[in-house]
Structure formats: structure tokens, C-alpha cells
Design an enzyme around this catalytic site. Structure first.
Site, mmCIF file in Angstrom:
data_model
loop_
_atom_site.group_PDB
_atom_site.id
_atom_site.type_symbol
_atom_site.label_atom_id
_atom_site.label_comp_id
_atom_site.label_asym_id
_atom_site.label_seq_id
_atom_site.Cartn_x
_atom_site.Cartn_y
_atom_site.Cartn_z
ATOM 1 N N SER B 21 1.319 -26.203 -37.587
ATOM 2 C CA SER B 21 -0.060 -26.372 -38.038
ATOM 3 C C SER B 21 -0.812 -25.042 -38.048
ATOM 4 O O SER B 21 -0.652 -24.216 -37.151
ATOM 5 C CB SER B 21 -0.754 -27.346 -37.087
ATOM 6 O OG SER B 21 -2.083 -27.549 -37.501
ATOM 7 N N ALA B 70 -8.187 -16.061 -34.276
ATOM 8 C CA ALA B 70 -9.274 -16.896 -33.757
ATOM 9 C C ALA B 70 -9.961 -17.532 -34.963
ATOM 10 O O ALA B 70 -11.105 -17.236 -35.278
ATOM 11 C CB ALA B 70 -10.249 -16.069 -32.933
ATOM 12 N N LEU B 73 -10.192 -23.505 -35.997
ATOM 13 C CA LEU B 73 -10.001 -24.845 -36.560
ATOM 14 C C LEU B 73 -10.831 -25.109 -37.807
ATOM 15 O O LEU B 73 -11.433 -26.174 -37.954
ATOM 16 C CB LEU B 73 -10.294 -25.913 -35.496
ATOM 17 C CG LEU B 73 -9.338 -25.926 -34.318
ATOM 18 C CD1 LEU B 73 -9.869 -26.816 -33.205
ATOM 19 C CD2 LEU B 73 -7.938 -26.383 -34.732
ATOM 20 N N ASN B 128 -3.498 -31.832 -30.620
ATOM 21 C CA ASN B 128 -3.690 -30.518 -30.005
ATOM 22 C C ASN B 128 -4.736 -30.634 -28.897
ATOM 23 O O ASN B 128 -5.908 -30.851 -29.171
ATOM 24 C CB ASN B 128 -4.152 -29.553 -31.107
ATOM 25 C CG ASN B 128 -4.625 -28.219 -30.580
ATOM 26 O OD1 ASN B 128 -4.364 -27.866 -29.428
ATOM 27 N ND2 ASN B 128 -5.326 -27.480 -31.412
ATOM 28 N N CYS B 131 -8.145 -27.550 -27.234
ATOM 29 C CA CYS B 131 -9.566 -27.296 -27.538
ATOM 30 C C CYS B 131 -10.442 -27.540 -26.309
ATOM 31 O O CYS B 131 -10.101 -28.337 -25.438
ATOM 32 C CB CYS B 131 -10.067 -28.229 -28.625
ATOM 33 S SG CYS B 131 -8.840 -28.689 -29.796
ATOM 34 N N ASN B 193 1.483 -23.934 -27.823
ATOM 35 C CA ASN B 193 0.396 -23.414 -28.635
ATOM 36 C C ASN B 193 0.311 -21.905 -28.341
ATOM 37 O O ASN B 193 1.118 -21.373 -27.589
ATOM 38 C CB ASN B 193 -0.912 -24.149 -28.272
ATOM 39 C CG ASN B 193 -1.890 -24.161 -29.435
ATOM 40 O OD1 ASN B 193 -1.991 -23.193 -30.192
ATOM 41 N ND2 ASN B 193 -2.617 -25.252 -29.585
ATOM 42 N N THR B 194 -0.671 -21.236 -28.898
ATOM 43 C CA THR B 194 -0.738 -19.780 -28.735
ATOM 44 C C THR B 194 -1.164 -19.379 -27.318
ATOM 45 O O THR B 194 -1.828 -20.131 -26.609
ATOM 46 C CB THR B 194 -1.738 -19.178 -29.721
ATOM 47 O OG1 THR B 194 -2.988 -19.841 -29.562
ATOM 48 C CG2 THR B 194 -1.258 -19.332 -31.155
ATOM 49 N N GLY B 245 6.969 -18.275 -31.723
ATOM 50 C CA GLY B 245 7.693 -17.069 -32.093
ATOM 51 C C GLY B 245 9.008 -17.266 -32.811
ATOM 52 O O GLY B 245 9.761 -16.312 -32.999
#
Lengths: 245, 303
Positions: B21, B70, B73, B128, B131, B193-194, B245
Site C-alpha cells: 500500500s 511523510a 495518508l 494499518n 496511525c 510498516n515503515t 525492503g
């Protein structure tokens, strides 16, 4: 958009920090003046988006300024270097509303994308005026190239060391024009926006992730909705621009 | 089943490759470049209840072997995603798609998922939880097992589709959060996620990204992702979607050995728009090299 492999056939300095590079190969996907390409560099994760200065049947020219490690690396590339490049990115300038006497205003490395635009407008029988803005005489490039196309060229330098002293808008006020096209740093675009008395198009810049519309890294707000600089831009119409600060 | 096929929460995938995503839009940008039906599936752009512009620019910074984003969303909101984006997606993709959902309150997640549940093409809901929770002092749902479980339970109530909870790596103990989601009914876990990161411009001495910090992704984070997938896979009994990655077919094999049933590919798509197609094409040869007959048999193969 297309992924192609292009070969460096020339890479020469125009000033101390600005270089002109010619890339040969399949450039058929480059359609409009003001588009950009996205170059993969050895050892760099993200590609480098650079606007197209000129294009011919089998080659394109870019003019770039050394501002960081990536462009430094480019400036060292010998002729013969093969590059993985995404071509045909961005919308480019729309020539249709130019009128008889379009005015092109470029600031620094905002000058290059106007070159092919001037060429096309002149080929279409337009009387083209060009204002090239730089900080100082040593930074001036492409004055003769635009003159050779047949454009009326004005050069401004902020310190007055060459041409008209001041900014592109100082030259603009004495020129009769039907429409304008511009590219340069944002403060310059804002000044042109305010000083202009016709409609026009402005090319914007932003840090990009992908350059082809996938990551939403370069989004901006406009009066006609959210746009991606890389996909719906980089060229915006004066009427849709929303200055946020 | 083909030698590349895997079963993710009851739905068979032709291969385990899933664009992540936020790196693949709603598919149609990439469909101009190649037939995206070669993918196992893809996870579409993170969707929220309300439309979002996201963060100010610059939103992107480069790193060694990676990048920070950044974006915040940016999406048109679930109603427009359903009315405008999904028809365009359907025109270029004929498989089940993974709907990626974000929210800033438990009710938001439930609202968005309930609407997406009605869409036939949506095969899985990938939720996700990275958030910030506006009712929880801004702390991310994914940093607290109870909050993550609360989101999971709320989403499970409004859908019959498999729910995959996408976890943040920016936590002390990801295993406890994965377990809490499993206990609350999650059908799968996706991770990572990151990683929260930051770059500073040496000339201006200011952060490169307007938001100051952002999510670090790309090849550099692969070992962190493999480690976390391995830890979680050994602690839960639901399928894992591994990501972080992944760039090559070998990375896919490694991620599956660590315990992933399917593998998402993120930042690589932004650098090489053909990354997922290339990985799928390279996978059989890589399998041959490591004497793997069927990709399915290597899931969790590293003990």
C-alpha cells in the site's frame, strides 16, 4: 512513460555549477516541452528528476545544476556512460493559448525547459520574447542559444553584473506579450504571477519519490483540486494556482 | 496449485507477490506499464473515512539504500475510493484486491471497513494500526496491544472478509501486539510498516521533510523486517504477510523462510516501476537455484 537505456554522448560545463548533458537512445516517448526524465544513478536509491531542455529524433539534452551528491556524480560521468532512465514524465507546456507574442521567463536552472518550448513556438510562427534571470554574470547560460532560435532575449542579473539589473519581473514590465510561460524558483514564480497581466503557465518543482504518480510524495493543492507535481504537473495554469504561503 | 501459488487466509494467490500500500496507487498507473494481473494481488492506497490531503511538502527524503516518506495518508476518502477508484481498478485488475484501511479512531476503522466489505473485488482488509489515535493522546494504535486488539475486534464485527492487521515496527515488543491481534480475531498479520526516521539538510540545518520525521523504507530495512517476521511467525498461528525492503526474488525466498505466507514489495516499486513483475519473473529461477520445488513448502522453513 517508458523505461529506456540512454548513452551519454556529451557532458560539458556551461558555468561553474551548471552542466549540459546529451543522452542518445529511444526518446520517442518525450512528447511535450516541459516534461522531465527520471535518472537512476549508481549507488543512489531514488532517481533524479531533471527537466528536458531539448529533444530530437534520437537524443535529448538536459541542463542540470550540481546541488548534491547525485548531480555531482552526473557531472563526472564520461561520454559512453549508459543510464537507466524513465522518459515521458509530467504534462509539459500547452502551446495552444500562446497568442502571437508569448513571453518565456526562466530563472537559473528554470531556463532549460523553456528552450524546446521557444523552439516550438518559433516554428509555429510566434514572435517569442525570452527573459533569462540569474544572480550574477558568471551564472548566465543559454543566452546565445535562445538568440540563435530567433527569440528576442533579455538577461537580468540580481547584482547588475550583466544585462538588466534586477529580477525577471524588472524586464517583464517593458515587454508586450500575449501569454507567458515560466519556470524557476518559487519566489520568482510568485513574482511573475503577481506582475503578469495575461494568463500563463508555470512549471513547479518538488522533491519526488517515484516521479510517475505512485507515491503521492509531490502533491500540492490547487484551485482545481489536489495535483501531483510529477503527474498532473509540473506545469500548472496561472488560474489554478493556489499559493499556500 | 502452481509451484508459485500460496493460500492467504483462504484465498489462493497465483504467486506470493503483493505491491504494498502507498507504492502502487489503485493499480491503474502501473497497468499502463505492464499487465498487473501477473501479481498475486496488490494492497491499494491507504483509505480513510474522510478525504485527506496529507502532510505539507517536502514529503520525501533519500537515504542510503532507502527513503523516508511523510505523505500522511493522502486519499480521497472511502466513498470516493469506492465510487471512483475501484471502477478504474476493476478495469485493469481481475483478481481479488487487498483493501488497506487507516483510521484515527476505532469507529473510523469500522466505518471504512464496513463499506469496503460490500465490495466484491476486495478480498482482504489490511488494517494499518500505525496511525495516531486521536482519542488516545495521539499514540499509535499499533504501539499498544489493547488498542490494536480493540481495532481488530471492531473491524472483525463489520466484515466477513479476512482481516489482516498491519503492524508498526516502532514498538518495544511486536510479538505481544501480534498476539493481542490474533486473540481479538485477526485472520493474518502483515509487517513491517515503515521505521520512524529523519534526515537533516546540512545547508539549511533543518529537517528535509516538512513533517520533520517520516517512515523509513527500502532495501536498508530488510534485515529488521526479516527479524520481526521471524519473531511474529514463531509466536502466532495465523498467516503472515512479510514486507520491508524486499527488492529481489531472493529477498522473497528469505522472507518466506522467516515465516511469511506472502510478501509485499513497497519502495522498490518507486525506483523500478517494474519491480514486482521482475521479481515474479525471477522467482522460478531463484527457486531452482535453492532447490525449491514449490514456494509453499518453504514458508517458515527457517527454524
Amino acid at each position: 512513460m517508458k523505461q529506456v537505456f540512454l548513452t551519454v554522448t556529451a557532458n560539458i560545463p556551461l558555468t561553474e555549477t551548471v552542466f549540459e548533458m546529451v543522452l542518445k537512445g529511444d526518446v520517442s516517448e518525450v512528447k511535450n516541452s516541459g516534461e522531465f526524465i527520471n535518472i537512476k544513478l549508481e549507488g543512489k536509491y531514488l532517481r533524479r528528476p531533471i527537466s528536458v531542455c531539448d529533444v530530437s529524433e534520437n537524443s535529448l539534452t538536459i541542463v542540470y545544476k550540481v546541488v548534491g551528491g547525485g548531480t555531482e556524480q552526473m557531472s563526472q560521468m564520461p561520454v559512453g556512460t549508459k543510464l537507466d532512465v524513465l522518459v515521458g514524465l509530467g504534462n509539459g507546456y500547452d502551446l495552444a493559448p500562446a497568442g502571437d507574442k508569448p513571453l518565456l521567463l526562466g530563472g537559473g536552472v528554470g531556463v532549460p525547459p523553456l528552450y524546446n518550448l521557444a523552439k516550438r513556438l518559433i516554428a509555429a510562427g510566434k514572435q517569442v520574447s525570452v527573459v533569462l534571470g540569474f544572480n550574477t554574470k558568471a551564472e548566465v547560460f543559454y543566452e546565445d542559444e535562445f538568440k540563435k532560435l530567433g527569440a528576442t532575449v533579455y538577461v537580468t542579473t540580481a547584482d547588475g553584473s550583466y544585462g538588466i539589473k534586477g529580477f525577471v519581473t524588472d524586464a517583464m514590465k517593458d515587454i508586450d506579450y500575449t501569454y507567458f510561460y515560466t519556470c524557476g524558483p518559487e519566489p520568482m514564480l510568485k513574482a511573475v504571477y503577481t506582475a503578469s497581466n495575461t494568463s500563463g503557465q508555470m512549471s513547479f518543482e518538488e522533491r519526488m519519490g517515484c516521479g510517475f504518480g505512485a507515491c503521492m510524495g509531490c502533491s500540492c493543492k490547487t484551485l482545481t483540486g489536489y495535483k501531483r507535481i510529477c503527474k498532473e504537473g509540473p506545469v500548472m495554469k496561472k488560474e489554478e494556482i493556489l499559493w499556500e504561503n | 496449485m502452481g509451484k508459485l501459488s500460496v493460500n492467504l487466509c483462504g484465498i489462493e494467490l497465483d504467486n506470493p507477490i503483493i505491491p504494498a500500500s502507498g507504492t502502487f496507487g489503485f493499480g491503474y498507473e502501473f497497468a499502463e506499464l505492464y499487465d498487473i494481473n501477473c501479481l498475486g494481488t496488490f494492497s491499494f492506497k491507504g483509505t480513510t473515512k474522510d478525504p485527506r490531503f496529507g502532510n505539507p511538502t517536502p514529503r520525501i527524503a533519500e537515504c542510503s539504500a532507502g527513503m523516508i516518506n511523510a505523505v500522511g495518508l493522502q486519499n480521497p476518502g472511502v466513498e470516493k475510493v469506492i465510487s471512483e477508484e475501484l471502477p478504474k481498478l476493476k478495469a485493469c485488475f481481475n483478481k481479488k484486491v487487498m483493501a488497506n484501511v487507516s483510521g484515527f479512531a476505532v469507529e473510523d476503522y469500522a466505518y471504512t471497513c464496513a463499506l469496503l466489505d460490500k465490495e466484491d473485488q476486495v478480498g482482504w482488509l489490511e488494517v494499518n494500526v500505525s496511525c495516531p489515535n486521536v482519542h488516545g493522546g495521539g499514540m499509535s494504535f499499533g504501539t499498544n496491544p489493547d488498542a490494536a486488539a480493540e481495532v481488530t475486534a471492531a473491524v472483525k464485527k463489520v466484515t466477513t472478509k479476512p482481516v489482516i492487521i498491519k503492524l508498526s515496527p516502532n514498538v518495544t515488543d511486536i510479538v505481544s501486539i501480534a498476539k493481542a491481534c490474533e486473540a481479538a480475531g485477526a485472520d493474518g498479520i502483515s509487517l513491517i510498516n515503515t521505521l520512524l526516521g529523519m534526515r537533516i539538510d546540512l545547508r539549511t540545518k533543518k529537517p528535509i521533510i516538512a513533517n520533520k520525521m517520516g517512515g523509513f523504507s527500502g532495501a536498508a530495512i530488510f534485515p529488521v523486517a526479516v527479524r520481526m517476521v521471524y519473531q511474529v511467525a514463531n509466536a502466532v498461528n495465523i498467516p503472515i504477510v512479510g514486507m520491508g525492503g524486499v527488492t529481489t526474488a531472493e529477498d522473497v525466498i528469505e522472507m518466506m523462510l522467516a515465516g511469511a505466507t506472502a510478501v509485499e514489495v513497497g519502495a522498490a516499486n518507486l525506483v523500478n516501476p517494474f519491480a514486482c513483475r521482475d521479481i515474479i519473473n525471477d522467482l522460478p529461477k531463484a527457486m531452482e537455484k535453492y532447490k525449491i520445488n514449490s514456494i509453499n513448502e518453504i514458508i517458515g522453513g527457517c527454524k
